[in-house]
Design a protein around this motif. Structure first.
Motif, PDB file in Angstrom:
ATOM      1  N   GLU A 179       0.834  -1.193   0.000  1.00  0.00           N
ATOM      2  CA  GLU A 179       0.000   0.000   0.000  1.00  0.00           C
ATOM      3  C   GLU A 179       0.874   1.249   0.000  1.00  0.00           C
ATOM      4  O   GLU A 179       2.058   1.205   0.372  1.00  0.00           O
ATOM      5  CB  GLU A 179      -0.910  -0.013   1.239  1.00  0.00           C
ATOM      6  N   HIS A 207      -3.461  -3.341  -2.763  1.00  0.00           N
ATOM      7  CA  HIS A 207      -4.187  -2.454  -1.856  1.00  0.00           C
ATOM      8  C   HIS A 207      -4.832  -1.304  -2.626  1.00  0.00           C
ATOM      9  O   HIS A 207      -4.395  -0.944  -3.713  1.00  0.00           O
ATOM     10  CB  HIS A 207      -3.228  -1.889  -0.803  1.00  0.00           C
ATOM     11  N   GLY A 208      -5.840  -0.686  -2.010  1.00  0.00           N
ATOM     12  CA  GLY A 208      -6.680   0.290  -2.684  1.00  0.00           C
ATOM     13  C   GLY A 208      -5.973   1.491  -3.290  1.00  0.00           C
ATOM     14  O   GLY A 208      -6.098   1.771  -4.487  1.00  0.00           O
ATOM     15  N   ALA A 209      -5.228   2.240  -2.467  1.00  0.00           N
ATOM     16  CA  ALA A 209      -4.575   3.445  -2.975  1.00  0.00           C
ATOM     17  C   ALA A 209      -3.510   3.093  -4.006  1.00  0.00           C
ATOM     18  O   ALA A 209      -3.341   3.791  -5.020  1.00  0.00           O
ATOM     19  CB  ALA A 209      -3.965   4.242  -1.820  1.00  0.00           C
ATOM     20  N   ARG A 266      -5.251   2.175  -7.323  1.00  0.00           N
ATOM     21  CA  ARG A 266      -5.782   3.350  -8.023  1.00  0.00           C
ATOM     22  C   ARG A 266      -4.665   4.047  -8.799  1.00  0.00           C
ATOM     23  O   ARG A 266      -4.866   4.488  -9.926  1.00  0.00           O
ATOM     24  CB  ARG A 266      -6.420   4.317  -7.029  1.00  0.00           C
ATOM     25  N   ASN A 267      -3.468   4.113  -8.205  1.00  0.00           N
ATOM     26  CA  ASN A 267      -2.332   4.721  -8.902  1.00  0.00           C
ATOM     27  C   ASN A 267      -1.878   3.858 -10.076  1.00  0.00           C
ATOM     28  O   ASN A 267      -1.501   4.372 -11.128  1.00  0.00           O
ATOM     29  CB  ASN A 267      -1.182   4.929  -7.920  1.00  0.00           C
ATOM     30  N   SER A 274     -11.705   6.920 -10.850  1.00  0.00           N
ATOM     31  CA  SER A 274     -10.859   7.514  -9.810  1.00  0.00           C
ATOM     32  C   SER A 274     -11.167   6.989  -8.413  1.00  0.00           C
ATOM     33  O   SER A 274     -10.495   7.346  -7.453  1.00  0.00           O
ATOM     34  CB  SER A 274     -11.024   9.039  -9.813  1.00  0.00           C
ATOM     35  N   SER A 275     -12.169   6.118  -8.298  1.00  0.00           N
ATOM     36  CA  SER A 275     -12.545   5.610  -6.980  1.00  0.00           C
ATOM     37  C   SER A 275     -11.597   4.503  -6.524  1.00  0.00           C
ATOM     38  O   SER A 275     -10.907   3.884  -7.332  1.00  0.00           O
ATOM     39  CB  SER A 275     -13.980   5.083  -6.994  1.00  0.00           C
ATOM     40  N   VAL A 276     -11.590   4.263  -5.209  1.00  0.00           N
ATOM     41  CA  VAL A 276     -10.778   3.185  -4.650  1.00  0.00           C
ATOM     42  C   VAL A 276     -11.595   1.901  -4.667  1.00  0.00           C
ATOM     43  O   VAL A 276     -12.793   1.906  -4.356  1.00  0.00           O
ATOM     44  CB  VAL A 276     -10.338   3.520  -3.210  1.00  0.00           C
ATOM     45  N   SER A 277     -10.958   0.813  -5.032  1.00  0.00           N
ATOM     46  CA  SER A 277     -11.646  -0.474  -5.078  1.00  0.00           C
ATOM     47  C   SER A 277     -12.195  -0.843  -3.705  1.00  0.00           C
ATOM     48  O   SER A 277     -11.548  -0.610  -2.683  1.00  0.00           O
ATOM     49  CB  SER A 277     -10.673  -1.562  -5.532  1.00  0.00           C
ATOM     50  N   ASN A 310     -12.841  -2.791 -10.424  1.00  0.00           N
ATOM     51  CA  ASN A 310     -13.387  -2.751  -9.069  1.00  0.00           C
ATOM     52  C   ASN A 310     -14.722  -3.496  -8.946  1.00  0.00           C
ATOM     53  O   ASN A 310     -15.648  -3.051  -8.267  1.00  0.00           O
ATOM     54  CB  ASN A 310     -13.562  -1.310  -8.591  1.00  0.00           C
TER      55      ASN A 310
END
Length: 242
Positions: free
Chosen positions: A69, A177-179, A182-183, A206-209, A237
């Motif tokens: 993460e 991991h989510g962030a 997203r990147n 642009s949302s986090v999974s 996602n």
């Protein structure tokens, strides 16, 4: 609560239920490789997913720190409201704000790029090793068996479903991991011109999974060209299993 890299806690009971659900959802996928962040929650998720698999319960999971993460520095172990307050005090906004001791978005993206290029190299080497072992008959005979390997149904376009049904050299499970993800997806879209589902909105992109959300990408490397991967996003996602 931001756990980032510094708070390495196990999954909760809810987390294990979600991992079980993801494992059942992906139970027919014949993974050839499995990679996971080396943080405990990701390792447990990856092991649970493979534990439900019909074909590769014993597949080795390789742990890689490049899948960790995003590091949130002084914000780790603290609630989102604290991070937002830190960003406001600095005259910035989340998620671009970097807390003291944390990673910048560019640093996270660099980790994602490095790991993705590693995967592409792995796939090219695998294709080269297996090229002499494959023939047209074996590929065509396996088509009908593997067409339903991915459980995408009404939430994917017919065009992309056709892509998902093709025989590929590698089916790679990556648990992260989510962030971070997203990147990684931002890198796919902005740097590598990833093709997205037509129904996908900007806010979804642009949302986090959600926890154990599933994203599926088809990667083509024409003639082993590592510099110009052709990337198609089949699902992003996806959470129908939850």
């Amino acid at each position: 609560i931001f756990v980032g890299q510094g708070v390495d806690e196990p999954l909760s009971a809810t987390g294990f239920r979600q991992a079980d659900a993801a494992g059942l959802f992906l139970s027919n996928v014949k993974f050839t490789h499995a990679f996971s962040s080396d943080l405990l929650r990701a390792k447990q998720t990856a092991a649970t997913i493979l534990g439900k698999n019909k074909f590769c319960k014993d597949l080795e999971i390789k742990y890689d720190a490049r899948l960790r993460e995003r590091k949130y520095g002084v914000a780790e172990g603290r609630p989102l409201t604290d991070l937002k307050a830190m960003a406001k005090a600095a005259g910035e906004q989340c998620p671009s704000f970097t807390p003291s001791g944390g990673e910048t978005l560019d640093e996270v993206r660099e980790r994602a790029r490095d790991f993705f290029e590693f995967l592409c190299q792995l796939a090219v080497e695998l294709e080269q090793k297996e090229q002499d072992m494959r023939d047209a008959a074996s590929r065509s005979s396996g088509t009908s068996e593997e067409q339903l390997v991915f459980p995408w149904t009404n939430h994917c376009s017919e065009e992309n479903n056709g892509e998902a049904s093709k025989i590929l050299d590698a089916h790679i499970l990556v648990v992260s991991h989510g962030a971070y993800m997203r990147n990684w997806i931002g890198y796919f879209v902005s740097d590598l011109n990833c093709t997205l589902p037509t129904t996908l909105t900007k806010s979804q992109l642009s949302s986090v999974s959600p926890n154990t959300g599933v994203s599926h990408f088809i990667i083509k490397l024409e003639n082993g060209n590592l510099l110009k991967p052709e990337i198609t996003c089949v699902c992003l996602n996806q959470d129908s299993h939850l």
